[in-house]
Enzyme design. Structure first.
Site, PDB file in Angstrom:
ATOM      1  N   ASP A   9       0.865  -1.161   0.000  1.00  0.00           N
ATOM      2  CA  ASP A   9       0.000   0.000   0.000  1.00  0.00           C
ATOM      3  C   ASP A   9       0.912   1.225   0.000  1.00  0.00           C
ATOM      4  O   ASP A   9       2.085   1.128   0.381  1.00  0.00           O
ATOM      5  CB  ASP A   9      -0.892  -0.028   1.242  1.00  0.00           C
ATOM      6  CG  ASP A   9      -1.769   1.198   1.342  1.00  0.00           C
ATOM      7  OD1 ASP A   9      -2.470   1.506   0.362  1.00  0.00           O
ATOM      8  OD2 ASP A   9      -1.740   1.850   2.393  1.00  0.00           O
ATOM      9  N   ASP A  11      -0.055   5.149   0.885  1.00  0.00           N
ATOM     10  CA  ASP A  11      -0.283   6.118   1.956  1.00  0.00           C
ATOM     11  C   ASP A  11      -0.518   5.433   3.297  1.00  0.00           C
ATOM     12  O   ASP A  11      -1.412   4.601   3.418  1.00  0.00           O
ATOM     13  CB  ASP A  11      -1.470   7.020   1.602  1.00  0.00           C
ATOM     14  CG  ASP A  11      -1.275   7.749   0.281  1.00  0.00           C
ATOM     15  OD1 ASP A  11      -0.126   8.115  -0.018  1.00  0.00           O
ATOM     16  OD2 ASP A  11      -2.262   7.938  -0.445  1.00  0.00           O
ATOM     17  N   CYS A  91      -5.930   2.644  -8.151  1.00  0.00           N
ATOM     18  CA  CYS A  91      -7.332   2.686  -8.551  1.00  0.00           C
ATOM     19  C   CYS A  91      -7.839   4.117  -8.384  1.00  0.00           C
ATOM     20  O   CYS A  91      -7.795   4.656  -7.280  1.00  0.00           O
ATOM     21  CB  CYS A  91      -8.151   1.739  -7.687  1.00  0.00           C
ATOM     22  SG  CYS A  91      -9.935   1.892  -7.981  1.00  0.00           S
ATOM     23  N   CYS A 105     -10.941  -2.704  -9.510  1.00  0.00           N
ATOM     24  CA  CYS A 105      -9.577  -2.524  -9.017  1.00  0.00           C
ATOM     25  C   CYS A 105      -9.490  -1.929  -7.615  1.00  0.00           C
ATOM     26  O   CYS A 105      -8.422  -1.950  -7.011  1.00  0.00           O
ATOM     27  CB  CYS A 105      -8.773  -1.663  -9.993  1.00  0.00           C
ATOM     28  SG  CYS A 105      -9.492  -0.062 -10.390  1.00  0.00           S
ATOM     29  N   ARG A 106     -10.585  -1.395  -7.078  1.00  0.00           N
ATOM     30  CA  ARG A 106     -10.520  -0.769  -5.757  1.00  0.00           C
ATOM     31  C   ARG A 106     -10.389  -1.850  -4.691  1.00  0.00           C
ATOM     32  O   ARG A 106     -11.259  -2.690  -4.528  1.00  0.00           O
ATOM     33  CB  ARG A 106     -11.764   0.083  -5.517  1.00  0.00           C
ATOM     34  CG  ARG A 106     -11.739   0.802  -4.181  1.00  0.00           C
ATOM     35  CD  ARG A 106     -12.938   1.765  -4.049  1.00  0.00           C
ATOM     36  NE  ARG A 106     -13.048   2.254  -2.698  1.00  0.00           N
ATOM     37  CZ  ARG A 106     -12.291   3.192  -2.164  1.00  0.00           C
ATOM     38  NH1 ARG A 106     -11.354   3.761  -2.894  1.00  0.00           N
ATOM     39  NH2 ARG A 106     -12.451   3.583  -0.917  1.00  0.00           N
ATOM     40  N   LYS A 107      -9.260  -1.842  -3.968  1.00  0.00           N
ATOM     41  CA  LYS A 107      -9.088  -2.827  -2.907  1.00  0.00           C
ATOM     42  C   LYS A 107     -10.255  -2.709  -1.929  1.00  0.00           C
ATOM     43  O   LYS A 107     -10.676  -1.599  -1.623  1.00  0.00           O
ATOM     44  CB  LYS A 107      -7.762  -2.595  -2.158  1.00  0.00           C
ATOM     45  CG  LYS A 107      -6.523  -2.791  -2.982  1.00  0.00           C
ATOM     46  CD  LYS A 107      -5.259  -2.477  -2.188  1.00  0.00           C
ATOM     47  CE  LYS A 107      -5.186  -1.004  -1.840  1.00  0.00           C
ATOM     48  NZ  LYS A 107      -3.985  -0.600  -1.118  1.00  0.00           N
TER      49      LYS A 107
END
Length: 193
Positions: A9, A11, A91, A105-107
Site C-alpha cells: 500500500d 499512503d 485505482c 480494481c478498488r481494494k
C-alpha cells in the site's frame, strides 16, 4: 522465471498520509521505509505499489498529481537509499462516484493485482501484501497473498474490523522496516516468533 513480490500500500505504509496527497513537496517517507525497501530489493523481491486513490473520482486530486507524488517517492528512495518502487498501480475510482462496471480494481477487489500478474511473472506463493487498512488485508486474502498489517497509518484502527470478518493478517508489524526484517527471516527459514 517468476519473481516473488512485495505488494505495498502507499499512503500510511510507505509515506505519511495527510489525506489526498497531491503535492510532491509534501511527501514524507515513514521512518525506516527506504532501509526496508532496500533490504527487500536486495533479497530479490519485486516492489509493486497497489493503492486506492479515490480522490481522483472525488475531484480532489488529479491523475497527474498522483503520478507526481509517485515519482517523488521514487526520487526520495533513489536519492537516499538507492532503491525504487518497480511499478505503481492505483485505482482512481470510488463506489460513490463510479459505477461498479467502471471498477474491479478498488481494494479489496483484486484488479490491481491481476494487472500486475499480466505485467510480471509473479511467484504468488512467496509473495506478500503489506498495508495499513482492512482493504489491504482482505485484498491479500482474496488474491492468495500472505498479508502483513503495519501499525503506521490506519493499522491500529482497522484490526478489530478484520477480526469480525475472520480475515486477520498473518503477521502484524510496527512498520515497513519491521515487516521487511520479518520477511527476510521467513525467507531464510528462521522462525518468525
Amino acid at each position: 522465471m517468476s519473481l516473488p513480490v512485495i505488494f505495498l500500500d502507499r499512503d500510511g505504509t510507505i509515506n505519511y498520509d495527510p489525506g489526498y496527497l497531491k503535492n510532491p513537496n509534501d511527501v514524507k517517507l515513514i521512518e525506516g521505509t527506504g532501509e526496508a525497501l532496500k533490504l527487500l530489493k536486495n533479497a530479490g523481491y519485486l516492489l509493486l505499489v497497489v493503492s486506492n486513490q479515490s480522490g481522483i473520482a472525488r475531484g480532489l486530486i488529479s491523475d497527474d498529481q498522483v503520478k507526481a507524488v509517485n515519482d517523488r517517492i521514487n526520487e526520495l528512495l533513489e536519492r537516499f537509499f538507492s532503491v525504487k518502487i518497480d511499478h505503481f498501480y492505483y485505482c482512481p475510482h470510488h463506489e460513490l462516484f463510479s459505477s461498479s462496471e467502471d471498477c474491479d480494481c478498488r481494494k479489496p477487489a483484486t484488479g490491481l493485482f491481476t494487472k500486475a500478474m499480466k505485467d510480471y511473472e509473479i511467484d504468488l506463493a512467496n509473495s506478500f501484501m503489506i498495508g495499513d487498512s482492512q482493504a489491504d488485508i482482505i485484498a491479500a486474502h482474496n488474491f492468495g497473498l500472505t498479508p502483513i498489517m503495519v501499525s503506521t497509518g490506519n493499522g491500529r484502527e482497522h484490526i478489530s474490523g478484520l477480526h469480525d470478518q475472520n480475515k486477520m493478517p498473518k503477521f502484524t508489524c510496527l512498520n515497513l522496516y519491521e515487516s521487511a526484517k520479518l520477511i527476510i527471516k521467513l525467507k531464510s527459514g528462521v522462525s518468525a516468533c
